[in-house]
Design an enzyme around this catalytic site. Sequence first.
Site, mmCIF file in Angstrom:
data_model
loop_
_atom_site.group_PDB
_atom_site.id
_atom_site.type_symbol
_atom_site.label_atom_id
_atom_site.label_comp_id
_atom_site.label_asym_id
_atom_site.label_seq_id
_atom_site.Cartn_x
_atom_site.Cartn_y
_atom_site.Cartn_z
ATOM 1 C CB CYS A 1 80.911 56.104 35.042
ATOM 2 S SG CYS A 1 80.768 57.908 35.366
ATOM 3 C CG ASP B 1 91.382 63.306 9.514
ATOM 4 O OD1 ASP B 1 91.717 62.969 8.271
ATOM 5 O OD2 ASP B 1 90.428 63.946 9.886
ATOM 6 C CB CYS C 1 77.740 59.588 37.604
ATOM 7 S SG CYS C 1 78.175 60.396 35.909
ATOM 8 C CB CYS D 1 76.038 57.470 34.451
ATOM 9 S SG CYS D 1 77.442 56.787 34.359
ATOM 10 C CG ASP E 1 89.786 62.650 2.942
ATOM 11 O OD1 ASP E 1 90.687 63.133 3.564
ATOM 12 O OD2 ASP E 1 88.512 62.497 3.237
HETATM 13 ZN ZN LIG Z 1 78.905 58.832 34.529
#
Ligand SMILES: [Zn+2]
Length: 541
Positions: free
Chosen positions: A276, A87, A279, A274, A122
């Site tokens: 993942c 950016d 977790c 979760c 921009d």
């Molecule tokens: Zn998680």
Amino acid sequence: MSFEIKEKDLLGRIGKLKTKSGSVETPLLFPVINPNIQLVSPRRLKEDFGFEAVITNAYILKKRYQDKPIQQSLHKFIDFDGTIMTDSGAYQILVYGNVEVNQTEIVEYQERIGSDIATILDIPTGWKIDKDQATTTVQETLRRAKDFFKIKTRNDILWVGPIQGGRHLDLVAKSAVETGKLPFQIHALGSPTEVMESYRFDVLVDMIMTAKINLPIDRPLHLFGAGHPIMFSLAIALGCDSFDSAAYALYAKENRYMTENGTWRLNELDYFPCQCPKCMNETPKKVAEKPSKERETFLAEHNLYVCIAELKRIKQAIRDGRLWEHLEMRAHTHPALLTALKKLRNYEDFIEKQSPTVKTSGLFFFSSHDIVRPEIVHHRKLLTTRYSPPKEAKILVLVPQTRTKPFHKAIEFQRINQALNHLTKEVLNSVHVSFYAAPFGVIPLELDEVYPLSQHEISLPLDKETVDYVAKQVADYLQNSQYKRILLLNDSENWKNNIRKACRKTCLAKGIQLETIETKPKRSKNILTRIEMILKKNPSE
Ligand SMILES: [Zn+2]
């Protein structure tokens, strides 16, 4: 062409974007790399999380590290061998006002560090800004966009032409039309961050759709700063091919735990919803007790897993032709998202034109929100513009939908068919059978196996808006047809008297005869005799 579209659903698409560091698949999320502080290393983002691309800020790199990223090359400097987007510092303009760099410097800098995707300097419009100021940002961004082509020297970089205008849609349209005329490879919609933070997803719909309608459809569209998985499906369904997210890290800093259904503060959670790798073996309580840096990293990594999982679900939904179902499910996680979904009604024509209408899976129809689905709009358009009933048809028999599909194979229809078979060939030829059915409206018998007229499931009882929609379709169909008589089999149990009222009103206005038979199951024997009697009657009687 650097962008190739592989699969489509709604305006969403799975595509392949070729960059000088390799091809990446869209829809794509670019995690934001802050060169000064980075919780998760760029290398790990690719190796452990599967992010193929990242975005970083050329303005910060230039200001803080000057020539170092040029000497090492950007990829070595941030240690990432995938696709790197930069950016230009526009976000810093938005937050801090002016930046101490001009467009020529920042374009040249991005070329020298070797960005794969780079952005012109921009002027972001922002949110709390009046029309005059917004006009200035659009005009200045356009002026720079035109100027840019005199400055750039490298052709192997994909250049982003940003669209500004904020919530002033006429300005967004102008910005998109004019920028779209310039040979940018990618476009990006600016300033949506504040719109999203204030949960104005309905305004976001208008902004994205205005840009999309006015831009070359085959170019990828990036949405700046759209980092929450709750709205990925909305942005993708509206045709955004990529976005960037600093949110995973910013939220982590504030102890906020992202899910695809919303955000929780860590101390509000008793359980992690979760599985993942982060977790899986932790509890919110244990994480809350960790030292702050460790806790922040934990949350950032979890947030990234959630983002990439949602992106994968959306891609699979596009492949399955079920992006609408996915979007509808997410729209019910927050009223502001459902408001946005309802807004799609304003754009149903454009969405229908750009969406595939034949798919490998059937449709799920939950409520009247789904009436704007392209498949339903498509059927309505076909019926009004391309369909005419058989030439000999004088009498329309309107039969209610059945649970069994295709309708003509349902036992209820088989019985009616028996009555029809008692008619002389001459009378039978003048009879045309059509079904009235939600959500499509009128389905002529000969079309009832055409996709998706039989390939859908609908939730019953129908809501009022759906009933009204079908009644209107019936009225429109009668209005545009040449039948001399209508025989309505009225299923008042499922449709109340709405279909009958619509028929009566139209028949009265057109001066054609309407006969109605109630289809109460108890009187089924009676019904058949009555159908036969009515159809045998001389039309003049
Ligand atoms: Zn998680």
